[in-house]
Design a protein around this motif. Structure first.
Motif, PDB file in Angstrom:
ATOM      1  N   TYR A  39       3.949   1.561  -1.225  1.00  0.00           N
ATOM      2  CA  TYR A  39       4.537   1.685  -2.561  1.00  0.00           C
ATOM      3  C   TYR A  39       3.504   2.138  -3.580  1.00  0.00           C
ATOM      4  CZ  TYR A  39       8.658  -0.926  -0.866  1.00  0.00           C
ATOM      5  OH  TYR A  39       9.773  -1.341  -0.192  1.00  0.00           O
ATOM      6  N   ALA A  40       2.301   1.596  -3.508  1.00  0.00           N
ATOM      7  CA  ALA A  40       1.248   1.963  -4.460  1.00  0.00           C
ATOM      8  C   ALA A  40       0.865   3.432  -4.310  1.00  0.00           C
ATOM      9  CB  ALA A  40       0.020   1.065  -4.264  1.00  0.00           C
ATOM     10  N   ALA A  41       0.794   3.919  -3.074  1.00  0.00           N
ATOM     11  CA  ALA A  41       0.458   5.326  -2.849  1.00  0.00           C
ATOM     12  C   ALA A  41       1.548   6.234  -3.424  1.00  0.00           C
ATOM     13  CB  ALA A  41       0.275   5.586  -1.352  1.00  0.00           C
ATOM     14  N   GLU A  42       2.797   5.875  -3.195  1.00  0.00           N
ATOM     15  CA  GLU A  42       3.895   6.676  -3.745  1.00  0.00           C
ATOM     16  C   GLU A  42       3.875   6.655  -5.267  1.00  0.00           C
ATOM     17  OE1 GLU A  42       8.780   7.017  -3.675  1.00  0.00           O
ATOM     18  OE2 GLU A  42       7.801   5.611  -2.327  1.00  0.00           O
ATOM     19  N   ALA A  43       3.601   5.512  -5.851  1.00  0.00           N
ATOM     20  CA  ALA A  43       3.530   5.393  -7.306  1.00  0.00           C
ATOM     21  C   ALA A  43       2.413   6.274  -7.865  1.00  0.00           C
ATOM     22  CB  ALA A  43       3.317   3.935  -7.713  1.00  0.00           C
ATOM     23  N   GLU A  44       1.275   6.300  -7.191  1.00  0.00           N
ATOM     24  CA  GLU A  44       0.164   7.134  -7.664  1.00  0.00           C
ATOM     25  C   GLU A  44       0.542   8.610  -7.658  1.00  0.00           C
ATOM     26  OE1 GLU A  44      -2.802   6.365  -9.084  1.00  0.00           O
ATOM     27  OE2 GLU A  44      -2.008   4.318  -9.063  1.00  0.00           O
ATOM     28  N   VAL A  45       1.252   9.054  -6.617  1.00  0.00           N
ATOM     29  CA  VAL A  45       1.699  10.450  -6.557  1.00  0.00           C
ATOM     30  C   VAL A  45       2.647  10.737  -7.718  1.00  0.00           C
ATOM     31  CG1 VAL A  45       3.079  12.095  -5.213  1.00  0.00           C
ATOM     32  CG2 VAL A  45       1.362  10.675  -4.072  1.00  0.00           C
ATOM     33  N   GLN A  67       2.210  13.105 -15.080  1.00  0.00           N
ATOM     34  CA  GLN A  67       1.113  13.509 -15.961  1.00  0.00           C
ATOM     35  C   GLN A  67       0.972  15.032 -15.989  1.00  0.00           C
ATOM     36  OE1 GLN A  67      -2.657  11.707 -15.067  1.00  0.00           O
ATOM     37  NE2 GLN A  67      -3.682  12.698 -16.779  1.00  0.00           N
ATOM     38  N   ILE A  81       2.877   9.180 -10.600  1.00  0.00           N
ATOM     39  CA  ILE A  81       2.126   9.167 -11.868  1.00  0.00           C
ATOM     40  C   ILE A  81       1.419  10.496 -12.073  1.00  0.00           C
ATOM     41  CG2 ILE A  81       0.105   8.144 -13.017  1.00  0.00           C
ATOM     42  CD1 ILE A  81       1.014   5.440 -11.769  1.00  0.00           C
ATOM     43  N   GLY A  82       0.806  11.009 -11.021  1.00  0.00           N
ATOM     44  CA  GLY A  82       0.139  12.316 -11.120  1.00  0.00           C
ATOM     45  C   GLY A  82       1.102  13.431 -11.447  1.00  0.00           C
ATOM     46  N   ASP A 125       0.827  -1.213   0.000  1.00  0.00           N
ATOM     47  CA  ASP A 125       0.000   0.000   0.000  1.00  0.00           C
ATOM     48  C   ASP A 125       0.858   1.259   0.000  1.00  0.00           C
ATOM     49  OD1 ASP A 125      -2.269  -1.569  -0.015  1.00  0.00           O
ATOM     50  OD2 ASP A 125      -2.653  -1.354   2.141  1.00  0.00           O
TER      51      ASP A 125
END
Length: 91
Positions: free
Chosen positions: A62-68, A74, A70-71, A60
């Motif tokens: 790692y996934a949260a950091e990845a989402e940041v 973008q 990606i944003g 979780d």
């Protein structure tokens, strides 16, 4: 095309059960084996669930950091679209 024949692999014949008693013993053994397989499948599922639960918090994070990230990437790409596409060229 080659017309070579393939060698046939044979196994020694296994004697088939002769009596109902032999078949009954085999069916009983099959029942025991199926039960053991089902039990092991359940244990595997439990083990997998424990492993997933153990690592879930790390995943979780790692996934949260990845989402940041990606944003952020973008947002950069949208802000620099003309520069990144050489004036808006598509190909």
């Amino acid at each position: 095309m080659s017309t070579a024949t393939l060698a046939r692999i044979t196994r020694p014949a296994k004697p088939a059960p002769v009596t109902r008693d032999q078949v009954a013993i085999m069916i009983d053994r099959l029942s025991v084996l199926r039960g053991k397989i089902t039990e092991l499948d359940g244990q595997c599922s439990d083990d997998i669930a424990q492993i997933k639960a153990f690592h879930a918090s790390t995943v979780d994070v790692y996934a949260a950091e990845a989402e940041v990230l990606i944003g952020d990437v973008q947002a950069y790409c949208e802000a620099h679209r003309m520069e990144l596409t050489l004036g808006g060229k598509k190909k």
